[in-house]
Design an enzyme around this catalytic site. Structure first.
Site, PDB file in Angstrom:
ATOM      1  N   GLN A 130       0.889  -1.165   0.000  1.00  0.00           N
ATOM      2  CA  GLN A 130       0.000   0.000   0.000  1.00  0.00           C
ATOM      3  C   GLN A 130       0.924   1.212   0.000  1.00  0.00           C
ATOM      4  OE1 GLN A 130      -3.248   0.950  -0.248  1.00  0.00           O
ATOM      5  NE2 GLN A 130      -2.494   3.035   0.018  1.00  0.00           N
ATOM      6  N   GLN A 132       0.248   4.570  -1.201  1.00  0.00           N
ATOM      7  CA  GLN A 132      -0.274   5.906  -0.920  1.00  0.00           C
ATOM      8  C   GLN A 132      -0.305   6.131   0.585  1.00  0.00           C
ATOM      9  OE1 GLN A 132      -4.315   6.758  -2.175  1.00  0.00           O
ATOM     10  NE2 GLN A 132      -3.913   8.919  -2.428  1.00  0.00           N
ATOM     11  N   GLY A 263     -10.924   0.693  -0.413  1.00  0.00           N
ATOM     12  CA  GLY A 263     -10.349   0.387  -1.714  1.00  0.00           C
ATOM     13  C   GLY A 263      -9.146   1.260  -1.983  1.00  0.00           C
ATOM     14  N   MET A 264      -8.317   0.818  -2.914  1.00  0.00           N
ATOM     15  CA  MET A 264      -7.153   1.598  -3.347  1.00  0.00           C
ATOM     16  C   MET A 264      -7.044   1.467  -4.850  1.00  0.00           C
ATOM     17  SD  MET A 264      -4.616   3.556  -2.678  1.00  0.00           S
ATOM     18  CE  MET A 264      -3.698   4.207  -4.087  1.00  0.00           C
ATOM     19  N   GLU A 265      -6.975   2.616  -5.503  1.00  0.00           N
ATOM     20  CA  GLU A 265      -7.131   2.704  -6.952  1.00  0.00           C
ATOM     21  C   GLU A 265      -5.872   2.351  -7.740  1.00  0.00           C
ATOM     22  OE1 GLU A 265      -7.082   5.127  -4.667  1.00  0.00           O
ATOM     23  OE2 GLU A 265      -6.205   6.986  -5.432  1.00  0.00           O
ATOM     24  N   ASN A 266      -5.163   1.300  -7.376  1.00  0.00           N
ATOM     25  CA  ASN A 266      -3.956   0.932  -8.110  1.00  0.00           C
ATOM     26  C   ASN A 266      -4.310   0.687  -9.576  1.00  0.00           C
ATOM     27  OD1 ASN A 266      -3.236  -0.804  -5.126  1.00  0.00           O
ATOM     28  ND2 ASN A 266      -2.211   1.035  -5.795  1.00  0.00           N
ATOM     29  N   HIS A 289     -16.037   4.216  -6.878  1.00  0.00           N
ATOM     30  CA  HIS A 289     -15.100   5.265  -6.439  1.00  0.00           C
ATOM     31  C   HIS A 289     -13.687   4.981  -6.967  1.00  0.00           C
ATOM     32  CE1 HIS A 289     -13.397   8.196  -3.456  1.00  0.00           C
ATOM     33  NE2 HIS A 289     -12.363   7.362  -3.521  1.00  0.00           N
ATOM     34  N   GLU A 290     -13.222   3.773  -6.768  1.00  0.00           N
ATOM     35  CA  GLU A 290     -11.849   3.456  -7.223  1.00  0.00           C
ATOM     36  C   GLU A 290     -11.755   3.538  -8.747  1.00  0.00           C
ATOM     37  OE1 GLU A 290     -10.080   3.763  -4.812  1.00  0.00           O
ATOM     38  OE2 GLU A 290     -11.474   3.217  -3.217  1.00  0.00           O
ATOM     39  N   HIS A 293     -11.306   7.066  -9.896  1.00  0.00           N
ATOM     40  CA  HIS A 293      -9.917   7.547  -9.789  1.00  0.00           C
ATOM     41  C   HIS A 293      -9.144   7.342 -11.094  1.00  0.00           C
ATOM     42  CE1 HIS A 293      -9.206   8.978  -5.741  1.00  0.00           C
ATOM     43  NE2 HIS A 293      -9.678   7.881  -5.166  1.00  0.00           N
ATOM     44  N   GLU A 312      -9.431  13.294  -4.248  1.00  0.00           N
ATOM     45  CA  GLU A 312     -10.553  12.626  -3.576  1.00  0.00           C
ATOM     46  C   GLU A 312     -11.886  13.359  -3.714  1.00  0.00           C
ATOM     47  OE1 GLU A 312     -10.388   9.649  -2.756  1.00  0.00           O
ATOM     48  OE2 GLU A 312      -8.226   9.330  -2.638  1.00  0.00           O
ATOM     49  N   ASP A 369      -1.023  11.438   5.761  1.00  0.00           N
ATOM     50  CA  ASP A 369      -2.167  10.645   6.197  1.00  0.00           C
ATOM     51  C   ASP A 369      -3.135  11.493   7.040  1.00  0.00           C
ATOM     52  OD1 ASP A 369      -3.203   7.934   6.091  1.00  0.00           O
ATOM     53  OD2 ASP A 369      -2.997   7.955   8.276  1.00  0.00           O
ATOM     54  N   TYR A 377     -12.541  14.689   0.886  1.00  0.00           N
ATOM     55  CA  TYR A 377     -13.546  13.869   0.201  1.00  0.00           C
ATOM     56  C   TYR A 377     -14.871  14.618   0.024  1.00  0.00           C
ATOM     57  CZ  TYR A 377     -10.627   9.687   0.769  1.00  0.00           C
ATOM     58  OH  TYR A 377      -9.607   8.771   0.690  1.00  0.00           O
TER      59      TYR A 377
END
Ligand code: BES
Ligand code: ZN
Length: 597
Positions: A130, A132, A263-266, A289-290, A293, A312, A369, A377
């Site tokens: 992870q 970000q 989620g993470m938008e990789n 959402h992801e 991105h 975001e 962070d 957001y």
């Protein structure tokens, strides 16, 4: 010259362009070992190239020049707990690329190594990254700034019959050797370092559309591919609004439950929490959402983490527009309205440090962070909704489409956004600009008065039911959606604990499979003194590592009336903490106390 306060790199002098990563993954030692070779763009007068690192051991550095590979002098700077150490490499004449041999530390914050017991299959270990916001530097020496973009090619060697995936195209050919399997990948589009990602485990894949597949552990794959069967429809809808999807494929990887985010938008491989698998597609807005991105964030990227709302806020706005197109206006409006309540609570909680409620963040000297709050957001999304209201949908959509086209594969700053609004939305009319008063949104506190109001009628049946419950303990019987349940749990003021118990008995809240509703129920029950929910909380907190749920539940537990909540929280945290990701641990250590470790 603008500087990213969270990176030591000086890209005007020496900038990374392409990465060749060659890593052996040691699942037993919990170490990545190998080389990162960086093609560089180097200014005439540059003397050094600077990279970010944190917790890495550097074994050696070579300059690849037109005369061959030469050992290059290098130094590591002072260690900073957030930023790590700058790696400064002296440049040789005609340096084209820099090869860094390194290994990671077993406690690298950007990597989570899981025991077999923490997976669904219980038989094989698991690893995922992870990156970000600034954790890429804990597993790759890099220029770890969202303003620097690179393409990459990678070779991963993995033992134990495990599969590897990355935020990239995986070559079909997998080579088996004595060292294990060798996977090769390429990411042909330029991306910022925070979008480099890898995962290793017992993974299986199922195609769910012409350019989409779902990846998960075999035991989870059926449920996951049913939940996410609509990926192609989602992509088509967002393309219809904001232009073509730029990333070839959109695959989704379902991780084990310790994943700290929804989620993470990789790119090419969105990572998601298994808590989205509600069985009824009611939480797929996180995938939307992801996916969004892919335009806001991955294609057009915040220049620094102070501009996080450009990632975001835009993405939440796009997400809601896509949810509206996919699932109807009422669903989208419910999500806007619930989010508004959360935003108001966040602003109220930041009264004493109101600058944290500005859209333009001030994260110098802090962990980026800290900027991951409802402000970027929801205040961000609300600001875009305000612009939509002012200029009308057709005009605003054309503006957004142009924003993505004009800045594709590049960084954007808040000042550039202001400039684009002036040039392309206000028609350069100073009166209109005045009326908008963007400063109040961007460099001002809280929710400005001109914010569009939340829809008042979308929760009519919920509000009626809540009033009846508050007044006389009547339990609801309507077949509500997730968003309606969340609203109900947010607004009830029970007469007493027995009413809550009756609610639980009638509606089965403690046994909900929907993590969003279950988490909110636990929090609500604790706040209102129903301490018999503590064992339910404990089971949940030990099983799930998603920070968004952990924070409010531990918070409510600590404040629980009638019991020694702090002690309970510490007891449960001591049990659960070893299974949490470093990101969740960092947050919870502050709330619950590190004593628990
Ligand atoms: N990119 C974020 C996750 C993130 C932000 C990780 C900052 C590290 C630092 C991701 O797109 C996200 O926002 N996830 C949300 C889901 C969403 C529906 C609001 C989450 O994980 O809750
Ligand atoms: Zn996001």
């Amino acid at each position: 010259m603008f500087r990213d306060p969270h990176s030591a790199a000086v890209p005007e002098q020496a900038k990374t362009r392409h990465l060749v990563l060659d890593l052996t993954i040691d699942m037993d030692a919990r170490v990545l070992r190998g080389t990162a070779t960086w093609d560089m763009e180097i200014a005439e007068d540059a003397e050094v190239a600077i990279f970010d690192t944190r917790g890495l051991t550097i074994h050696g550095v070579k300059a690849l020049t037109s005369r061959g590979a030469l050992a290059a002098p290098w130094t590591l700077g002072k260690d900073d707990p957030i930023l790590g150490r700058a790696l400064t490499v002296d440049l040789m004449p005609k340096t084209k690329a820099i090869e860094i041999a390194y290994s990671t530390s077993p406690d690298a914050a950007g990597l989570q190594w899981l025991e077999p017991s923490q997976t669904a299959g219980k038989s094989k270990p698991f690893l995922y990254s992870q990156a970000q916001a600034i954790l890429a530097r804990t597993f790759i020496p890099c220029q770890d700034s969202p303003g620097v973009r690179i393409t990459y090619a990678a070779t991963l060697r993995v033992g134990g019959g495990l599969e590897a995936v990355m935020s990239a195209i995986r070559d079909a050919k997998v080579t088996d050797s004595a060292e294990g399997r060798m996977f090769t990948f390429s990411q042909p589009h330029p991306i910022p370092s925070y979008l480099i990602a890898l995962a290793v485990g017992d993974l299986a894949k199922r195609d769910v559309g012409p350019r989409s597949a779902v990846w998960a552990e075999p035991a989870v794959l059926d449920r996951a591919s049913t939940e996410f069967s609509e990926l192609e429809r989602m992509i088509t809808v967002v393309e219809g609004l904001y232009g073509p999807y730029a990333w070839n494929r959109f695959d989704v990887l379902v991780l084990p439950p310790s994943f700290p985010f929804g989620g993470m938008e990789n790119p090419m491989m969105t990572f998601v929490t298994p808590t989205l698998l509600a069985g009824d597609k009611s939480l797929v807005n996180v995938v939307v959402h992801e996916l969004a991105h892919s335009w806001s964030g991955n294609l057009v990227t915040n220049a620094t983490w102070n501009d996080f709302w450009l990632n975001e806020g835009f993405t939440v706005y796009l997400e809601r527009r896509a949810v509206e197109a996919l699932y109807g206006v009422a669903t989208a409006e419910r999500q806007w309205t619930n989010a508004r309540r959360a935003l108001e609570a966040t602003c109220a909680g930041m009264k004493n440090h109101a600058w944290d409620t500005y859209l333009r963040l001030k994260l110098e000297g802090r962990d980026p962070d800290d900027g991951m709050t409802e402000i970027a957001y929801e205040k961000g999304a609300l600001f875009l909704r305000r612009l939509e209201t002012e200029y009308g949908r057709p005009v605003f959509d054309a503006f957004l489409k142009r924003w993505f086209a004009d800045h594709a594969f590049g960084p954007v700053s808040t000042d550039e956004f202001i400039g684009c609004v002036y040039d392309h939305l206000c028609g350069s009319d100073p009166d209109k600009l005045m009326r908008l008063d963007m400063n109040r949104w961007i460099d001002g506190a809280g929710i400005p008065n001109d914010a569009p109001p939340a829809a008042s009628d979308v929760f009519a049946s919920v509000e009626r039911a809540a009033a009846a419950f508050n007044k006389s303990g009547v339990v609801p019987t309507d077949p509500w959606s997730t968003d309606e349940w969340l609203r109900f749990l947010d607004v009830i003021e029970p007469r007493n604990v027995d009413d809550l118990r009756a609610l639980d008995a009638a509606c089965g809240l403690s046994g909900r499979g929907n993590a969003e509703v279950l988490a909110r129920w636990i929090e609500t029950a604790l706040r209102h003194g129903m301490n018999d929910v503590v064992p339910v909380a404990e089971t949940f907190l030990v099983a799930v590592g998603r920070r968004k749920y952990l924070k409010p539940i531990y918070g409510a537990l600590i404040a629980a009336p009638g019991i020694d909540g702090k002690k309970e929280a510490r007891r449960i945290y001591a049990r659960a903490r070893p299974g949490y990701h470093a990101i969740s641990r960092a947050t919870l250590d502050k709330i619950v106390g590190v004593a628990a470790s």
